[in-house]
Write a protein that holds these residues in place. Sequence first.
Motif, PDB file in Angstrom:
ATOM      1  N   PRO A 203      30.647 -69.962  38.987  1.00 30.99           N
ATOM      2  CA  PRO A 203      29.342 -69.305  39.057  1.00 30.99           C
ATOM      3  C   PRO A 203      29.458 -67.873  39.573  1.00 30.99           C
ATOM      4  O   PRO A 203      30.179 -67.597  40.530  1.00 30.99           O
ATOM      5  N   ALA A 204      28.751 -66.960  38.913  1.00 26.87           N
ATOM      6  CA  ALA A 204      28.770 -65.554  39.333  1.00 26.87           C
ATOM      7  C   ALA A 204      27.859 -65.353  40.531  1.00 26.87           C
ATOM      8  O   ALA A 204      26.808 -65.988  40.640  1.00 26.87           O
ATOM      9  N   GLN A 205      28.277 -64.477  41.404  1.00 25.79           N
ATOM     10  CA  GLN A 205      27.472 -64.150  42.575  1.00 25.79           C
ATOM     11  C   GLN A 205      26.664 -62.883  42.298  1.00 25.79           C
ATOM     12  O   GLN A 205      27.227 -61.863  41.893  1.00 25.79           O
ATOM     13  N   PRO A 206      25.342 -62.939  42.470  1.00 29.90           N
ATOM     14  CA  PRO A 206      24.535 -61.735  42.206  1.00 29.90           C
ATOM     15  C   PRO A 206      24.902 -60.611  43.168  1.00 29.90           C
ATOM     16  O   PRO A 206      25.066 -60.833  44.373  1.00 29.90           O
ATOM     17  N   GLY A 207      25.074 -59.429  42.629  1.00 34.75           N
ATOM     18  CA  GLY A 207      25.438 -58.292  43.471  1.00 34.75           C
ATOM     19  C   GLY A 207      24.252 -57.661  44.157  1.00 34.75           C
ATOM     20  O   GLY A 207      24.419 -56.844  45.069  1.00 34.75           O
ATOM     21  N   SER A 208      23.053 -58.024  43.730  1.00 35.62           N
ATOM     22  CA  SER A 208      21.844 -57.411  44.280  1.00 35.62           C
ATOM     23  C   SER A 208      20.754 -58.469  44.418  1.00 35.62           C
ATOM     24  O   SER A 208      20.331 -59.064  43.426  1.00 35.62           O
ATOM     25  N   GLU A 209      20.312 -58.696  45.623  1.00 29.67           N
ATOM     26  CA  GLU A 209      19.227 -59.653  45.845  1.00 29.67           C
ATOM     27  C   GLU A 209      17.936 -59.169  45.199  1.00 29.67           C
ATOM     28  O   GLU A 209      17.146 -59.958  44.671  1.00 29.67           O
ATOM     29  N   ALA A 210      17.724 -57.871  45.201  1.00 30.04           N
ATOM     30  CA  ALA A 210      16.509 -57.321  44.599  1.00 30.04           C
ATOM     31  C   ALA A 210      16.493 -57.565  43.094  1.00 30.04           C
ATOM     32  O   ALA A 210      15.463 -57.918  42.515  1.00 30.04           O
ATOM     33  N   ALA A 211      17.644 -57.378  42.452  1.00 27.96           N
ATOM     34  CA  ALA A 211      17.731 -57.613  41.014  1.00 27.96           C
ATOM     35  C   ALA A 211      17.475 -59.079  40.686  1.00 27.96           C
ATOM     36  O   ALA A 211      16.797 -59.404  39.703  1.00 27.96           O
ATOM     37  N   GLY A 215      14.197 -60.925  38.504  1.00 33.99           N
ATOM     38  CA  GLY A 215      14.513 -61.630  37.270  1.00 33.99           C
ATOM     39  C   GLY A 215      15.535 -60.979  36.372  1.00 33.99           C
ATOM     40  O   GLY A 215      15.681 -61.354  35.205  1.00 33.99           O
ATOM     41  N   PHE A 216      16.275 -59.997  36.897  1.00 36.52           N
ATOM     42  CA  PHE A 216      17.287 -59.334  36.078  1.00 36.52           C
ATOM     43  C   PHE A 216      18.611 -60.093  36.054  1.00 36.52           C
ATOM     44  O   PHE A 216      19.507 -59.739  35.291  1.00 36.52           O
ATOM     45  N   VAL A 217      18.752 -61.105  36.886  1.00 39.63           N
ATOM     46  CA  VAL A 217      20.005 -61.851  37.007  1.00 39.63           C
ATOM     47  C   VAL A 217      19.817 -63.247  36.445  1.00 39.63           C
ATOM     48  O   VAL A 217      18.897 -63.967  36.822  1.00 39.63           O
ATOM     49  N   SER A 218      20.693 -63.633  35.521  1.00 39.36           N
ATOM     50  CA  SER A 218      20.635 -64.982  34.959  1.00 39.36           C
ATOM     51  C   SER A 218      21.231 -65.976  35.953  1.00 39.36           C
ATOM     52  O   SER A 218      22.361 -65.788  36.422  1.00 39.36           O
ATOM     53  N   PRO A 219      20.508 -67.046  36.266  1.00 41.00           N
ATOM     54  CA  PRO A 219      21.052 -68.033  37.212  1.00 41.00           C
ATOM     55  C   PRO A 219      22.238 -68.803  36.636  1.00 41.00           C
ATOM     56  O   PRO A 219      22.982 -69.441  37.380  1.00 41.00           O
TER      57      PRO A 219
END
Length: 243
Positions: A203-211, A215-219
């Motif tokens: 699983p990828a770790q989101p680099g930005s909590e705001a993103a 909704g810019f980051v696919s879960p």
Amino acid sequence: MILLEVCVDTAAGLDAALAGGADRIELCSSLELGGLTPSAGLLSLARERGATARAMIRPRAGDFVFSPADAELMRADIKAAREAGIEGVVLGASRPDGTLDLDLLRHLAETSQGLKRTLHRAFDLVPDIEQAVDQAVALGFDTILTSGRAASALEGLADLEKMHRHAAGRIVVMAGAGINAHTVLRILPRVALEAVHGSCSVPAQPGSEAAARLGFVSPDRRETDRKHVAALKKALAHPAYGA
């Protein structure tokens, strides 16, 4: 030797797959959607890295029943892959009943003359696997990527065995879906595969909590992991499988 193909959708994934020992790369975008056509930049990087690579040619997410506009885009993407200098492309197209769309596949095969070709998991929708294997051979594909018409290759073992027998060396049956260092050791004693395909991802770790919040980051986004690639490569090197 069993060929290990790893699918990647980022520059970091490409580097991780090569560092882990992948023999061939399937270049994609949006692996969380099953893999779409890769960017021109990723094609270029693969060539610069000296990777043996094939480009996914899939213009949108969803099914494999493609419109004339989809087909036009696919032909343009095949030409771009050729110009990028990689070895081949990964294609597939279905009719609504799951059979292969032979007319479209013939046109795509003509466009990709001189490139090596894999028939992707559109194959897993076919009602008659032996007929579809014969069709793939006649169309000039050298490889079929398949899970044996199941959610994972382990669940599709019976079909993988049937396909491998029917192919009889005319085309490579490459197992994919749920392939890792553990599952492959349950598959290979049953089917003498020449190639396997995996994402070898975590699983990828989101680099930005705001993103992520906007909704810019696919879960479902995942990242290729060098250690997972190396572990699968090591499993394939087991003396029982002829490495």
